[in-house]
Design a protein around this motif. Structure first.
Motif, PDB file in Angstrom:
ATOM      1  N   LEU A 138       0.812  -1.221   0.000  1.00 26.06           N
ATOM      2  CA  LEU A 138       0.000   0.000   0.000  1.00 26.06           C
ATOM      3  C   LEU A 138       0.842   1.267   0.000  1.00 26.06           C
ATOM      4  O   LEU A 138       0.303   2.371  -0.028  1.00 26.06           O
ATOM      5  CB  LEU A 138      -0.942   0.019   1.216  1.00 26.06           C
ATOM      6  N   GLY A 139       2.159   1.124   0.022  1.00 28.39           N
ATOM      7  CA  GLY A 139       3.021   2.295   0.027  1.00 28.39           C
ATOM      8  C   GLY A 139       3.191   2.869   1.411  1.00 28.39           C
ATOM      9  O   GLY A 139       2.660   2.362   2.405  1.00 28.39           O
ATOM     10  N   ALA A 140       3.953   3.949   1.482  1.00 31.12           N
ATOM     11  CA  ALA A 140       4.238   4.640   2.736  1.00 31.12           C
ATOM     12  C   ALA A 140       3.800   6.091   2.630  1.00 31.12           C
ATOM     13  O   ALA A 140       3.876   6.703   1.556  1.00 31.12           O
ATOM     14  CB  ALA A 140       5.732   4.571   3.054  1.00 31.12           C
ATOM     15  N   THR A 141       3.355   6.647   3.759  1.00 27.55           N
ATOM     16  CA  THR A 141       2.899   8.035   3.784  1.00 27.55           C
ATOM     17  C   THR A 141       3.415   8.744   5.033  1.00 27.55           C
ATOM     18  O   THR A 141       3.721   8.111   6.043  1.00 27.55           O
ATOM     19  CB  THR A 141       1.362   8.135   3.772  1.00 27.55           C
ATOM     20  N   LEU A 142       3.465  10.056   4.952  1.00 26.26           N
ATOM     21  CA  LEU A 142       3.697  10.924   6.094  1.00 26.26           C
ATOM     22  C   LEU A 142       2.535  11.897   6.151  1.00 26.26           C
ATOM     23  O   LEU A 142       2.368  12.721   5.241  1.00 26.26           O
ATOM     24  CB  LEU A 142       5.029  11.670   5.958  1.00 26.26           C
ATOM     25  N   ASN A 143       1.711  11.780   7.195  1.00 32.25           N
ATOM     26  CA  ASN A 143       0.482  12.571   7.288  1.00 32.25           C
ATOM     27  C   ASN A 143      -0.307  12.515   5.981  1.00 32.25           C
ATOM     28  O   ASN A 143      -0.754  13.532   5.443  1.00 32.25           O
ATOM     29  CB  ASN A 143       0.790  14.016   7.683  1.00 32.25           C
ATOM     30  N   ASN A 190      20.062  11.028  16.820  1.00 34.24           N
ATOM     31  CA  ASN A 190      19.098  11.856  17.558  1.00 34.24           C
ATOM     32  C   ASN A 190      18.502  11.159  18.777  1.00 34.24           C
ATOM     33  O   ASN A 190      17.664  11.735  19.459  1.00 34.24           O
ATOM     34  CB  ASN A 190      17.988  12.375  16.638  1.00 34.24           C
ATOM     35  N   GLY A 191      18.911   9.919  19.052  1.00 33.26           N
ATOM     36  CA  GLY A 191      18.438   9.242  20.245  1.00 33.26           C
ATOM     37  C   GLY A 191      17.255   8.328  20.051  1.00 33.26           C
ATOM     38  O   GLY A 191      16.845   7.643  20.983  1.00 33.26           O
ATOM     39  N   SER A 192      16.686   8.288  18.842  1.00 28.19           N
ATOM     40  CA  SER A 192      15.568   7.391  18.551  1.00 28.19           C
ATOM     41  C   SER A 192      15.819   6.692  17.224  1.00 28.19           C
ATOM     42  O   SER A 192      15.681   7.291  16.159  1.00 28.19           O
ATOM     43  CB  SER A 192      14.233   8.150  18.490  1.00 28.19           C
ATOM     44  N   GLY A 193      16.170   5.405  17.291  1.00 23.64           N
ATOM     45  CA  GLY A 193      16.402   4.650  16.066  1.00 23.64           C
ATOM     46  C   GLY A 193      15.155   4.515  15.226  1.00 23.64           C
ATOM     47  O   GLY A 193      15.212   4.603  13.996  1.00 23.64           O
ATOM     48  N   ALA A 194      14.005   4.313  15.871  1.00 24.35           N
ATOM     49  CA  ALA A 194      12.755   4.190  15.122  1.00 24.35           C
ATOM     50  C   ALA A 194      12.455   5.466  14.344  1.00 24.35           C
ATOM     51  O   ALA A 194      12.062   5.424  13.169  1.00 24.35           O
ATOM     52  CB  ALA A 194      11.594   3.868  16.073  1.00 24.35           C
ATOM     53  N   LEU A 195      12.661   6.614  14.987  1.00 26.74           N
ATOM     54  CA  LEU A 195      12.376   7.876  14.312  1.00 26.74           C
ATOM     55  C   LEU A 195      13.356   8.120  13.167  1.00 26.74           C
ATOM     56  O   LEU A 195      12.967   8.624  12.099  1.00 26.74           O
ATOM     57  CB  LEU A 195      12.430   9.025  15.320  1.00 26.74           C
ATOM     58  N   MET A 196      14.613   7.734  13.343  1.00 24.96           N
ATOM     59  CA  MET A 196      15.571   7.910  12.249  1.00 24.96           C
ATOM     60  C   MET A 196      15.261   6.981  11.080  1.00 24.96           C
ATOM     61  O   MET A 196      15.462   7.352   9.923  1.00 24.96           O
ATOM     62  CB  MET A 196      17.000   7.720  12.756  1.00 24.96           C
ATOM     63  N   LEU A 197      14.724   5.799  11.347  1.00 24.68           N
ATOM     64  CA  LEU A 197      14.275   4.940  10.249  1.00 24.68           C
ATOM     65  C   LEU A 197      13.099   5.575   9.513  1.00 24.68           C
ATOM     66  O   LEU A 197      13.013   5.514   8.281  1.00 24.68           O
ATOM     67  CB  LEU A 197      13.890   3.561  10.782  1.00 24.68           C
ATOM     68  N   ALA A 220       8.875  -1.482  12.472  1.00 22.27           N
ATOM     69  CA  ALA A 220       7.965  -0.500  11.868  1.00 22.27           C
ATOM     70  C   ALA A 220       8.708   0.346  10.848  1.00 22.27           C
ATOM     71  O   ALA A 220       8.212   0.601   9.741  1.00 22.27           O
ATOM     72  CB  ALA A 220       7.339   0.382  12.947  1.00 22.27           C
ATOM     73  N   GLY A 221       9.909   0.778  11.205  1.00 22.22           N
ATOM     74  CA  GLY A 221      10.713   1.568  10.280  1.00 22.22           C
ATOM     75  C   GLY A 221      11.099   0.801   9.043  1.00 22.22           C
ATOM     76  O   GLY A 221      11.128   1.361   7.935  1.00 22.22           O
ATOM     77  N   TYR A 222      11.384  -0.493   9.191  1.00 25.27           N
ATOM     78  CA  TYR A 222      11.697  -1.326   8.035  1.00 25.27           C
ATOM     79  C   TYR A 222      10.534  -1.344   7.047  1.00 25.27           C
ATOM     80  O   TYR A 222      10.732  -1.223   5.829  1.00 25.27           O
ATOM     81  CB  TYR A 222      12.001  -2.753   8.497  1.00 25.27           C
ATOM     82  N   CYS A 223       9.325  -1.529   7.553  1.00 28.89           N
ATOM     83  CA  CYS A 223       8.159  -1.544   6.670  1.00 28.89           C
ATOM     84  C   CYS A 223       8.023  -0.210   5.945  1.00 28.89           C
ATOM     85  O   CYS A 223       7.768  -0.169   4.734  1.00 28.89           O
ATOM     86  CB  CYS A 223       6.898  -1.852   7.477  1.00 28.89           C
ATOM     87  N   LEU A 224       8.229   0.879   6.650  1.00 26.75           N
ATOM     88  CA  LEU A 224       8.139   2.206   6.042  1.00 26.75           C
ATOM     89  C   LEU A 224       9.169   2.380   4.933  1.00 26.75           C
ATOM     90  O   LEU A 224       8.845   2.836   3.824  1.00 26.75           O
ATOM     91  CB  LEU A 224       8.342   3.283   7.114  1.00 26.75           C
ATOM     92  N   VAL A 225      10.424   2.032   5.225  1.00 27.22           N
ATOM     93  CA  VAL A 225      11.494   2.206   4.235  1.00 27.22           C
ATOM     94  C   VAL A 225      11.229   1.342   3.005  1.00 27.22           C
ATOM     95  O   VAL A 225      11.354   1.798   1.857  1.00 27.22           O
ATOM     96  CB  VAL A 225      12.866   1.877   4.849  1.00 27.22           C
ATOM     97  N   ASN A 226      10.859   0.096   3.228  1.00 32.09           N
ATOM     98  CA  ASN A 226      10.607  -0.803   2.102  1.00 32.09           C
ATOM     99  C   ASN A 226       9.475  -0.300   1.215  1.00 32.09           C
ATOM    100  O   ASN A 226       9.572  -0.336  -0.025  1.00 32.09           O
ATOM    101  CB  ASN A 226      10.282  -2.207   2.622  1.00 32.09           C
ATOM    102  N   GLU A 227       8.409   0.177   1.831  1.00 33.06           N
ATOM    103  CA  GLU A 227       7.257   0.645   1.058  1.00 33.06           C
ATOM    104  C   GLU A 227       7.516   1.982   0.370  1.00 33.06           C
ATOM    105  O   GLU A 227       6.834   2.325  -0.601  1.00 33.06           O
ATOM    106  CB  GLU A 227       6.015   0.733   1.949  1.00 33.06           C
ATOM    107  N   ALA A 228       8.504   2.730   0.862  1.00 34.59           N
ATOM    108  CA  ALA A 228       8.874   3.991   0.209  1.00 34.59           C
ATOM    109  C   ALA A 228       9.844   3.772  -0.947  1.00 34.59           C
ATOM    110  O   ALA A 228      10.207   4.723  -1.645  1.00 34.59           O
ATOM    111  CB  ALA A 228       9.486   4.949   1.227  1.00 34.59           C
ATOM    112  N   GLY A 229      10.281   2.525  -1.147  1.00 32.73           N
ATOM    113  CA  GLY A 229      11.182   2.221  -2.255  1.00 32.73           C
ATOM    114  C   GLY A 229      12.618   2.004  -1.851  1.00 32.73           C
ATOM    115  O   GLY A 229      13.503   1.946  -2.709  1.00 32.73           O
ATOM    116  N   GLY A 230      12.861   1.851  -0.548  1.00 26.64           N
ATOM    117  CA  GLY A 230      14.212   1.616  -0.069  1.00 26.64           C
ATOM    118  C   GLY A 230      14.498   0.150   0.179  1.00 26.64           C
ATOM    119  O   GLY A 230      13.737  -0.735  -0.248  1.00 26.64           O
TER     120      GLY A 230
END
Length: 265
Positions: A138-143, A190-197, A220-230
């Motif tokens: 379904l892809g990845a989104t930000l807001n 920045n102190g948060s690996g999830a946020l940097m992913l 969660a970050g892995y799913c986001l990166v993969n769906e964004a094309g990374g």
């Protein structure tokens, strides 16, 4: 194996709702952080508070109400196995150290595994009101804005995120940083690996590497990166491996080879 779309999409919608609700509770505690009792875990940099525990309890309750046969793995309360084949993987507040010190670099991280594969990833950063969301196919989104990574970005014209903790030696981390700088790159932590992913998925960082990370920090970050094309280095998420740490590397297309070489993966 193909996952039925409706079973993932229903859980995806719930994950986004729960992430915002959990974020509101966490932000309430953030605003009164001076009153929190802070405890240490592995070392003085590894901290936890009532905020972490109550946010995780809220998330677990919401998932149990909607999908009582799903499993849940959380940083604070461990693994509760399910029978549905789905397992939620939760970090109630990733970046607790920034959280208790009044910095905005923290987030709620929620992933959903189907067997051992992340099929949903939702990361919510309350201080910025940013909801990163992705689901398998379904892809990845930000807001709700679609995220697509730019292949022209690489380690030399963008920034890489680096993570570190006491599971690896300072010398090992220093070697990673040295190789990245020698290759013409630059880095932040920045102190948060999830946020940097999530930032990798959004194109703010070109990649993220941490030599040792847990499932609740990265899936969660892995799913986001993969769906964004990374691309992401496989995380062992089957059986007992799910509760142990492993190297984590995610990258935009133009940074994959450089970062794999730097990380030795």
């Amino acid at each position: 194996m193909t996952v039925p779309a409706t079973s993932v999409e229903t859980r995806f919608a719930l994950a986004k709702t729960v992430a915002r609700e959990a974020g509101a509770l966490a932000f309430h505690y953030f605003q009164q952080r001076e009153t929190l009792v802070i405890e240490t875990k592995r070392d003085l940099q590894d901290v936890v508070s009532i905020a972490d525990r109550e946010v995780e309890q809220l998330i677990r309750q919401r998932f149990a109400e909607a999908f009582p046969t799903d499993g849940v793995l959380g940083e604070e309360y461990g693994l509760e196995a399910g029978t549905s084949g789905f397992t939620w993987v939760v970090d109630p507040i990733d970046g607790t150290s920034p959280f208790v010190n009044g910095m905005p670099n923290w987030c709620i991280s929620i992933a959903l595994l189907k067997e051992d594969r992340p099929v949903v990833g939702v990361i919510y950063a309350p201080c910025h009101d940013e909801l990163y969301a992705a689901a398998d196919g379904l892809g990845a989104t930000l807001n709700d804005r679609k995220l697509t990574l730019d292949p022209s970005r690489n380690i030399r014209n963008a920034v890489t995120g680096i993570g570190a903790n006491n599971h690896v030696t300072p010398a090992f981390v220093a070697g990673i940083v040295e190789r990245l700088l020698e290759a013409g790159g630059n880095f932040i932590r920045n102190g948060s690996g999830a946020l940097m992913l999530a930032y990798v998925a959004a194109g703010r960082l070109v990649g993220y590497y941490e030599p040792y990370m847990h499932a609740w920090d990265c899936l969660a970050g892995y799913c986001l990166v993969n769906e964004a094309g990374g691309w992401s280095h496989a995380f062992p998420a089957r059986g007992e491996s799910l509760v142990k740490g492993a190297p984590v590397l995610a990258a935009a297309p133009g940074a994959i080879e450089d970062l794999r070489r730097i990380a030795g993966i």
